[in-house]
Design a protein around this motif. Structure first.
Motif, PDB file in Angstrom:
ATOM      1  N   GLY A 341      49.597  30.773  41.880  1.00  0.00           N
ATOM      2  CA  GLY A 341      48.582  31.745  41.851  1.00  0.00           C
ATOM      3  C   GLY A 341      48.139  31.867  40.213  1.00  0.00           C
ATOM      4  N   ARG A 342      48.752  31.727  39.526  1.00  0.00           N
ATOM      5  CA  ARG A 342      48.121  32.105  37.872  1.00  0.00           C
ATOM      6  C   ARG A 342      47.592  30.630  37.555  1.00  0.00           C
ATOM      7  NH1 ARG A 342      52.224  35.115  33.707  1.00  0.00           N
ATOM      8  NH2 ARG A 342      52.805  36.758  34.980  1.00  0.00           N
ATOM      9  N   ALA A 343      48.083  29.524  38.045  1.00  0.00           N
ATOM     10  CA  ALA A 343      47.485  28.152  37.775  1.00  0.00           C
ATOM     11  C   ALA A 343      46.140  28.016  38.448  1.00  0.00           C
ATOM     12  CB  ALA A 343      48.595  27.063  38.398  1.00  0.00           C
ATOM     13  N   THR A 344      45.844  28.604  39.460  1.00  0.00           N
ATOM     14  CA  THR A 344      44.601  28.320  40.448  1.00  0.00           C
ATOM     15  C   THR A 344      43.789  29.410  40.270  1.00  0.00           C
ATOM     16  OG1 THR A 344      45.815  29.427  42.449  1.00  0.00           O
ATOM     17  CG2 THR A 344      46.039  26.947  42.132  1.00  0.00           C
ATOM     18  N   LEU A 345      44.036  30.592  39.432  1.00  0.00           N
ATOM     19  CA  LEU A 345      43.212  31.701  39.362  1.00  0.00           C
ATOM     20  C   LEU A 345      41.805  31.230  38.654  1.00  0.00           C
ATOM     21  CD1 LEU A 345      42.809  34.700  39.464  1.00  0.00           C
ATOM     22  CD2 LEU A 345      43.849  35.093  37.210  1.00  0.00           C
ATOM     23  N   PRO A 346      41.841  30.437  37.679  1.00  0.00           N
ATOM     24  CA  PRO A 346      40.297  30.166  37.225  1.00  0.00           C
ATOM     25  C   PRO A 346      39.465  29.620  38.230  1.00  0.00           C
ATOM     26  CG  PRO A 346      41.950  29.597  35.517  1.00  0.00           C
ATOM     27  CD  PRO A 346      42.650  30.078  36.664  1.00  0.00           C
ATOM     28  N   LEU A 347      40.042  28.653  38.793  1.00  0.00           N
ATOM     29  CA  LEU A 347      39.396  28.024  40.134  1.00  0.00           C
ATOM     30  C   LEU A 347      38.925  28.745  41.184  1.00  0.00           C
ATOM     31  CD1 LEU A 347      38.195  25.213  41.368  1.00  0.00           C
ATOM     32  CD2 LEU A 347      40.603  24.685  42.180  1.00  0.00           C
ATOM     33  N   ARG A 348      40.035  29.723  41.395  1.00  0.00           N
ATOM     34  CA  ARG A 348      39.669  30.482  42.582  1.00  0.00           C
ATOM     35  C   ARG A 348      38.285  31.334  42.083  1.00  0.00           C
ATOM     36  NH1 ARG A 348      43.605  33.889  43.612  1.00  0.00           N
ATOM     37  NH2 ARG A 348      45.102  33.036  41.931  1.00  0.00           N
ATOM     38  N   ARG A 349      38.464  31.954  41.022  1.00  0.00           N
ATOM     39  CA  ARG A 349      37.307  32.781  40.710  1.00  0.00           C
ATOM     40  C   ARG A 349      36.189  32.280  40.558  1.00  0.00           C
ATOM     41  NH1 ARG A 349      40.362  35.786  35.613  1.00  0.00           N
ATOM     42  NH2 ARG A 349      41.300  37.459  36.675  1.00  0.00           N
ATOM     43  N   ARG A 350      36.166  30.992  40.374  1.00  0.00           N
ATOM     44  CA  ARG A 350      34.722  30.272  40.404  1.00  0.00           C
ATOM     45  C   ARG A 350      34.356  29.946  41.893  1.00  0.00           C
ATOM     46  NH1 ARG A 350      37.000  26.808  36.070  1.00  0.00           N
ATOM     47  NH2 ARG A 350      37.728  25.408  37.411  1.00  0.00           N
ATOM     48  N   TRP A 352      34.953  31.840  44.333  1.00  0.00           N
ATOM     49  CA  TRP A 352      34.628  33.369  44.915  1.00  0.00           C
ATOM     50  C   TRP A 352      33.128  33.589  45.111  1.00  0.00           C
ATOM     51  CZ3 TRP A 352      38.687  36.865  41.664  1.00  0.00           C
ATOM     52  CH2 TRP A 352      39.751  36.737  42.098  1.00  0.00           C
ATOM     53  N   ARG A 353      32.378  32.977  44.220  1.00  0.00           N
ATOM     54  CA  ARG A 353      31.061  33.192  44.187  1.00  0.00           C
ATOM     55  C   ARG A 353      30.260  32.738  45.409  1.00  0.00           C
ATOM     56  NH1 ARG A 353      29.367  29.931  38.768  1.00  0.00           N
ATOM     57  NH2 ARG A 353      31.104  31.103  38.095  1.00  0.00           N
ATOM     58  N   TRP A 362      34.519  45.859  48.513  1.00  0.00           N
ATOM     59  CA  TRP A 362      35.583  46.405  49.158  1.00  0.00           C
ATOM     60  C   TRP A 362      36.182  45.202  50.013  1.00  0.00           C
ATOM     61  CZ3 TRP A 362      35.434  46.182  54.609  1.00  0.00           C
ATOM     62  CH2 TRP A 362      34.334  46.059  55.119  1.00  0.00           C
ATOM     63  N   LEU A 363      35.149  44.282  50.558  1.00  0.00           N
ATOM     64  CA  LEU A 363      35.833  43.449  51.621  1.00  0.00           C
ATOM     65  C   LEU A 363      36.845  42.529  50.930  1.00  0.00           C
ATOM     66  CD1 LEU A 363      36.032  42.413  54.547  1.00  0.00           C
ATOM     67  CD2 LEU A 363      33.802  41.068  54.017  1.00  0.00           C
ATOM     68  N   GLN A 364      36.362  41.860  49.591  1.00  0.00           N
ATOM     69  CA  GLN A 364      36.921  41.180  48.819  1.00  0.00           C
ATOM     70  C   GLN A 364      38.512  41.732  48.502  1.00  0.00           C
ATOM     71  OE1 GLN A 364      35.381  39.982  45.177  1.00  0.00           O
ATOM     72  NE2 GLN A 364      37.343  38.917  44.510  1.00  0.00           N
ATOM     73  N   ASN A 365      38.644  43.105  48.326  1.00  0.00           N
ATOM     74  CA  ASN A 365      39.867  43.762  47.812  1.00  0.00           C
ATOM     75  C   ASN A 365      40.558  43.338  49.182  1.00  0.00           C
ATOM     76  OD1 ASN A 365      39.059  44.003  45.299  1.00  0.00           O
ATOM     77  ND2 ASN A 365      38.322  46.210  45.574  1.00  0.00           N
TER      78      ASN A 365
END
Length: 483
Positions: A341-350, A352-353, A362-365
């Motif tokens: 989860g920590r290693a892939t967090l930057p990629l996943r944040r990109r 998400w858009r 609210w749906l994302q959470n």
């Protein structure tokens, strides 16, 4: 009496609370110290092991005294190592000797004898509390305690002895030195916290355990729907069991005049795996963070080393829970999930858009909480295997079979076992009410005390009635007692 759900425990606690407030405030810590050891020695099998508790207390106190008074670094390090060797040595001997014997036999061929040892009551809790004091004195985060009896009262405090939380001396020290006066509001809040804990444990956790234990007792014969439902419900059961017992411990301590560390903070509201663990068993995860993860370098080093540190901490956490390879496997699984989860967090944040489901916050959470809970439940299935002596491979491989009829077979299994088929649904709804009541880390006892008289006493009677009518009596053992 070493059972939170026995009449002996409740009678002992009531007598201790009454005498505590009848005595002068300066005498109360010493009275509670005597009460702690009386509690410890109540069961005949624990009496010889009280020497282990007293020895760990004396050794860590003496080492802390030398570390705090001496300015020679080599001497301070030597006594720190002595304290660590004493605490870790006790754990290895009483808790992990047979595991080490099997490892040595497997690696070298030299056979080491197994020992049939009775583990001292609260071993993992009082050793970690004592070691944290010595380490904090070495780091100059805690002043030396010259009063051995005050320190002994901290190490042996009976509300924390069975189920934690793992206390820190800087938090408890001012409360020991300046005992509180009697307060009706504090005691009333503590009583409701105890009542709330009993309801979570006896009404929800113990009823859920009937179905969960049924499935994990023979996972090789169960289909995927049963294993999936049981794994999800076990995560809820474990929370209700452990947090309920912590509620009882915090309520008991509050009535005695002491505030303990909160051990849970709405963990299932977390939106990622690491955040969930930061909210779960807070006293233990905080201990591992401060005394293992950060000394290893924490997140200050490179990414690869940081991820390795995370895995190491979770593996050690698995070992803390018991001398069983399944606990180690559970710790490794949690560590790998957290590290991934920590290693892939930057990629996943990109990414998400580009996810249309994440455009509404609210749906994302909601989706992230669901995914986090599913990961937690999947990892906890291995933990359940250690508790119920099941084969993790049988559980994880069994999840893929028997989905032709979906969940239709679950009520039939319950009916054949003499369990009401509506039980999981009703208990899941009850658990949802508890989660809603505790959302945002709300202190339910404090919230209830702020309500008007009618609502407050309605809740008191409702909780009491739920325990009397729906509580599972005669199954008082709780999961974290063995740790």
């Amino acid at each position: 009496m070493n059972d939170l759900f026995s009449l002996a425990y409740l009678g002992f606690f009531a007598a201790a609370a009454l005498l505590n407030y009848l005595l002068p405030r300066v005498v109360r810590p010493y009275f509670l110290l005597a009460a702690n050891y009386a509690f410890y020695c109540y069961a005949p099998e624990n009496r010889p092991l009280a020497a282990v508790l007293a020895g760990a207390t004396l050794v860590t106190w003496l080492c802390g005294l030398v570390i705090g008074k001496c300015r020679v670094k080599a001497v301070r390090v030597l006594f720190l190592l002595l304290a660590l060797a004493g605490g870790v040595g006790i754990l290895l001997y009483y808790k992990y000797w047979n595991l080490l014997a099997d490892a040595v036999t497997g690696l070298t061929g030299a056979r080491m004898a197994h020992l049939d040892l009775l583990t001292p009551l609260g071993l993992s809790y009082f050793t970690f509390a004592a070691l944290s004091y010595t380490i904090d004195v070495f780091r100059k985060r805690c002043r030396v305690e010259p009063n051995l009896l005050h320190y002994a009262m901290f190490v042996s405090f009976f509300p924390t002895m069975i189920t934690g939380p793992i206390e820190r001396y800087p938090h408890l020290r001012p409360q020991i030195q300046n005992p509180r006066r009697f307060s009706y509001s504090r005691c009333a809040g503590g009583l409701f916290r105890i009542l709330w804990g009993y309801m979570k444990k006896m009404v929800i956790a113990d009823n859920l355990a009937q179905y969960v234990s049924l499935v994990f007792a023979a996972p090789e014969t169960m289909g995927g729907p049963h294993l999936a439902v049981a794994s999800l419900l076990f995560a809820v059961q474990l929370y209700m069991d452990f947090s309920g017992c912590c509620d009882i411990a915090l309520g008991v301590a509050r009535i005695l005049g002491y505030d303990l560390i909160e051990n849970f903070n709405d963990p299932f509201a977390a939106t990622n795996f690491s955040a969930l663990w930061a909210r779960w068993h807070i006293s233990m995860t905080g201990w591992f963070r401060d005394y293992i993860y950060i000394p290893l370098g924490g997140s200050r080093c490179g990414m690869a080393r940081c991820l390795l540190n995370v895995v190491i901490v979770f593996v050690v956490s698995g070992l803390w829970h018991g001398a069983d390879w399944r606990y180690l496997l559970w710790g490794l699984i949690c560590g790998l999930i957290s590290a991934a989860g920590r290693a892939t967090l930057p990629l996943r944040r990109r990414l998400w858009r580009f996810n249309p489901l994440y455009r509404a916050q609210w749906l994302q959470n909601f989706l992230q909480r669901c995914i986090t809970f599913l990961l937690f439940a999947a990892a906890m299935a291995c933990f359940a295997c250690a508790l119920y002596n099941a084969d993790p491979l049988a559980v994880y491989t069994g999840l893929a079979r028997g989905w032709q009829n979906g969940l239709a077979g679950v009520p039939a299994l319950l009916h054949d076992s003499g369990i009401d088929g509506r039980l999981p649904v009703v208990l899941t709804c009850a658990a949802a009410i508890v989660f809603a009541a505790e959302s945002g880390g709300r202190n339910i006892a404090r919230w209830v005390r702020r309500q008007n008289f009618v609502l407050r006493w309605t809740l008191y009677y409702a909780a009491g009635a739920a325990i009397l009518f729906f509580g599972v009596f005669g199954q008082s053992a709780f999961i974290y007692q063995q740790f």
